[in-house]
Design an enzyme around this catalytic site. Structure first.
Site, PDB file in Angstrom:
ATOM      1  N   GLY A 153       0.813  -1.209   0.000  1.00 26.59           N
ATOM      2  CA  GLY A 153       0.000   0.000   0.000  1.00 26.59           C
ATOM      3  C   GLY A 153       0.844   1.254   0.000  1.00 26.59           C
ATOM      4  N   ASN A 154       0.319   2.330  -0.563  1.00 27.20           N
ATOM      5  CA  ASN A 154       1.012   3.608  -0.546  1.00 27.20           C
ATOM      6  C   ASN A 154       0.039   4.764  -0.772  1.00 27.20           C
ATOM      7  OD1 ASN A 154       1.063   3.005  -3.541  1.00 27.20           O
ATOM      8  ND2 ASN A 154       2.693   1.638  -2.817  1.00 27.20           N
ATOM      9  N   HIS A 213      -4.537  -3.339  -0.987  1.00 28.99           N
ATOM     10  CA  HIS A 213      -4.916  -4.698  -1.390  1.00 28.99           C
ATOM     11  C   HIS A 213      -6.126  -5.167  -0.576  1.00 28.99           C
ATOM     12  CE1 HIS A 213      -0.251  -4.905  -1.730  1.00 28.99           C
ATOM     13  NE2 HIS A 213      -0.748  -4.356  -2.823  1.00 28.99           N
ATOM     14  N   THR A 235       9.088   3.413   1.044  1.00 31.39           N
ATOM     15  CA  THR A 235       9.077   1.986   0.724  1.00 31.39           C
ATOM     16  C   THR A 235       9.416   1.162   1.970  1.00 31.39           C
ATOM     17  OG1 THR A 235       9.924   0.357  -0.854  1.00 31.39           O
ATOM     18  CG2 THR A 235      11.547   1.890   0.054  1.00 31.39           C
ATOM     19  N   THR A 287       8.349   5.127  -2.091  1.00 26.15           N
ATOM     20  CA  THR A 287       7.893   3.858  -2.641  1.00 26.15           C
ATOM     21  C   THR A 287       8.128   3.787  -4.152  1.00 26.15           C
ATOM     22  OG1 THR A 287       5.923   2.530  -3.094  1.00 26.15           O
ATOM     23  CG2 THR A 287       5.560   4.853  -2.739  1.00 26.15           C
ATOM     24  N   SER A 288       8.432   2.592  -4.636  1.00 23.85           N
ATOM     25  CA  SER A 288       8.668   2.431  -6.079  1.00 23.85           C
ATOM     26  C   SER A 288       7.360   2.532  -6.865  1.00 23.85           C
ATOM     27  CB  SER A 288       9.320   1.070  -6.341  1.00 23.85           C
ATOM     28  OG  SER A 288       8.459   0.047  -5.882  1.00 23.85           O
ATOM     29  N   GLU A 289       6.226   2.377  -6.176  1.00 22.48           N
ATOM     30  CA  GLU A 289       4.940   2.432  -6.880  1.00 22.48           C
ATOM     31  C   GLU A 289       4.427   3.867  -7.040  1.00 22.48           C
ATOM     32  OE1 GLU A 289       2.535  -0.396  -4.717  1.00 22.48           O
ATOM     33  OE2 GLU A 289       2.878  -1.915  -6.250  1.00 22.48           O
ATOM     34  N   HIS A 333      -3.133   3.406  -2.902  1.00 23.41           N
ATOM     35  CA  HIS A 333      -3.081   2.033  -3.411  1.00 23.41           C
ATOM     36  C   HIS A 333      -3.124   1.067  -2.230  1.00 23.41           C
ATOM     37  CE1 HIS A 333      -1.749  -1.676  -5.153  1.00 23.41           C
ATOM     38  NE2 HIS A 333      -0.597  -1.640  -4.500  1.00 23.41           N
ATOM     39  N   HIS A 376      -3.312  -7.950  -8.569  1.00 23.80           N
ATOM     40  CA  HIS A 376      -2.516  -7.123  -7.656  1.00 23.80           C
ATOM     41  C   HIS A 376      -3.375  -6.492  -6.558  1.00 23.80           C
ATOM     42  CE1 HIS A 376       0.582  -3.609  -7.203  1.00 23.80           C
ATOM     43  NE2 HIS A 376       0.226  -4.151  -6.055  1.00 23.80           N
TER      44      HIS A 376
HETATM   45 ZN   LIG Z   1       0.567  -3.272  -4.168  1.00 23.84          ZN
END
Ligand SMILES: [Zn+2]
Length: 380
Positions: A137-138, A205, A153, A182-184, A203, A266
């Protein structure tokens, strides 16, 4: 006829010094009257848990306003005009901090510190609501033409502290903060580049929404009014490697007009005017997916859609809160197409007044339905 005592009657009796034992047996006491008697017996004379500071049991009240306490300090004497709360961060276009020193000053300014605290608070809510797992999550919040706050991250959202939030530009270059971003973040930034209204992206899950994403199924529409108002149709984006250019391109294309999307195999992504708005949309989406899943177990899987004319009213509500809907203008089955959820099912049309005045259209729909039924029957 039995005498009825209200809370006000009991208050008057206490105020006038009348003994409550004079209430005749068999009299009817309203719930508020019982409360007043209970409080009186506890020593709180006739005013619930907040007895008046000046009270003379024998002094009769001459008007209702005399019973009211003084206003607390700082409270206006006239009710203010009600406002809708907004946490949206507004910056001056063209005035982003640019030198390293100015960026540091901006990054540690009181306004930005407040946003960092809000982001950490939302992160904790996500973790508590089972919307994230591990370090997943981010959250991002846009704070300038080219500046975005971003969660770090490799940190659990249940443990995140405000001072761990990073600052990046729209290309993902880190500008401030001691934790690596974070890389996302790139996927969030891709949405912000194509949709200026996306001031915050989240983001996560969450299990029910992610289950739809893993099954490769878009949740059926026109079922849950809350989600229809705040998320609109929930759309699915094909799988690409997280953080890759491919996922950025695919997500930005779909998310531009849809604030709640599923990422195949995802999780999910939502955007809004601020971190709380984005988070609410994630809650709305997850609740809708869970509700739809439970409803699909009932009544042989049959679910009743919101009639198309009522959906147009939902679109008007969305417009009133600044959210366009790409489905405006769509009609009947095109609007509430649930075939993806139950392949082979045929949309049942709720006739609108306009349709009833044009029987030709109904005939055409009936022919299409009959043909579809026949094809489905042959296929199965
Ligand atoms: Zn994710």
């Amino acid at each position: 006829m039995k005498k009825v005592y209200t809370g006000k009657d009991i208050q008057d009796m206490i105020q006038q010094g009348t003994c409550l034992d004079t209430i005749a047996a068999g009299s009817v006491l309203t719930p508020s009257a019982k409360d007043e008697i209970r409080e009186h017996k506890k020593g709180n004379t006739g005013y619930g848990v907040n007895p008046p500071t000046v009270a003379s049991p024998a002094a009769p009240a001459t008007s209702e306003t005399q019973r009211l306490p003084d206003l607390p300090a700082g409270v206006p004497t006239v009710p203010p005009t009600p406002i809708v709360p907004s946490l949206e961060y507004k910056w001056t276009p063209g005035a982003d901090a640019s030198t390293p020193e100015d960026i540091q000053r901006f990054f540690y300014s009181p306004e930005i510190q407040t946003l960092k605290e809000q982001m950490a608070h939302i992160a904790h809510k996500m973790w508590n609501r089972n919307m994230v797992d591990g370090n997943g999550g981010n959250i991002t919040v846009r704070v300038g033409d080219n500046l975005v706050l971003c969660t770090p991250t490799m940190r659990s959202k249940g443990e995140l502290k405000p001072d761990e939030i990073a600052l990046v530009d729209l290309d993902g270059n880190q500008k401030a903060g001691w934790r690596k971003r974070t890389s996302e973040a790139n996927t969030h930034l891709a949405i912000m580049k194509v949709q200026p209204k996306a001031k915050s992206v989240i983001h996560g899950h969450p299990p029910y929404s992610t289950a739809f994403a893993v099954a490769g199924i878009e949740p059926p529409t026109c079922l849950c009014s809350e989600a229809e108002v705040f998320t609109g149709a929930i759309r699915l984006v094909d799988y690409h490697t997280p953080g890759s250019k491919e996922i950025c391109d695919a997500v930005s294309k779909v998310a531009k007009d849809n604030p709640a999307i599923l990422l195949a195999n995802h999780g999910v992504m939502t955007w809004g005017t601020d971190a709380e708005d984005s988070y609410w949309k994630m809650e709305n989406m997850e609740t809708a997916c869970q509700t739809i899943w439970v409803a699909s177990q009932l009544n042989g899987g049959k679910m009743k859609t919101i009639p198309s004319d009522k959906m147009q009213e939902i679109f008007k509500i969305r417009q009133s809160i600044g959210m366009d809907d790409p489905r405006e203008g769509m009609k009947e089955c095109e609007l509430c197409d649930n075939d993806d959820f139950r392949p082979g099912t045929v949309c049942e049309i709720t006739p609108s007044p306009i349709q009833q005045e044009t029987p030709l259209n109904l005939d055409a729909e009936a022919i299409v339905k009959a043909l579809t039924d026949e094809i489905v029957a042959k296929m199965s």
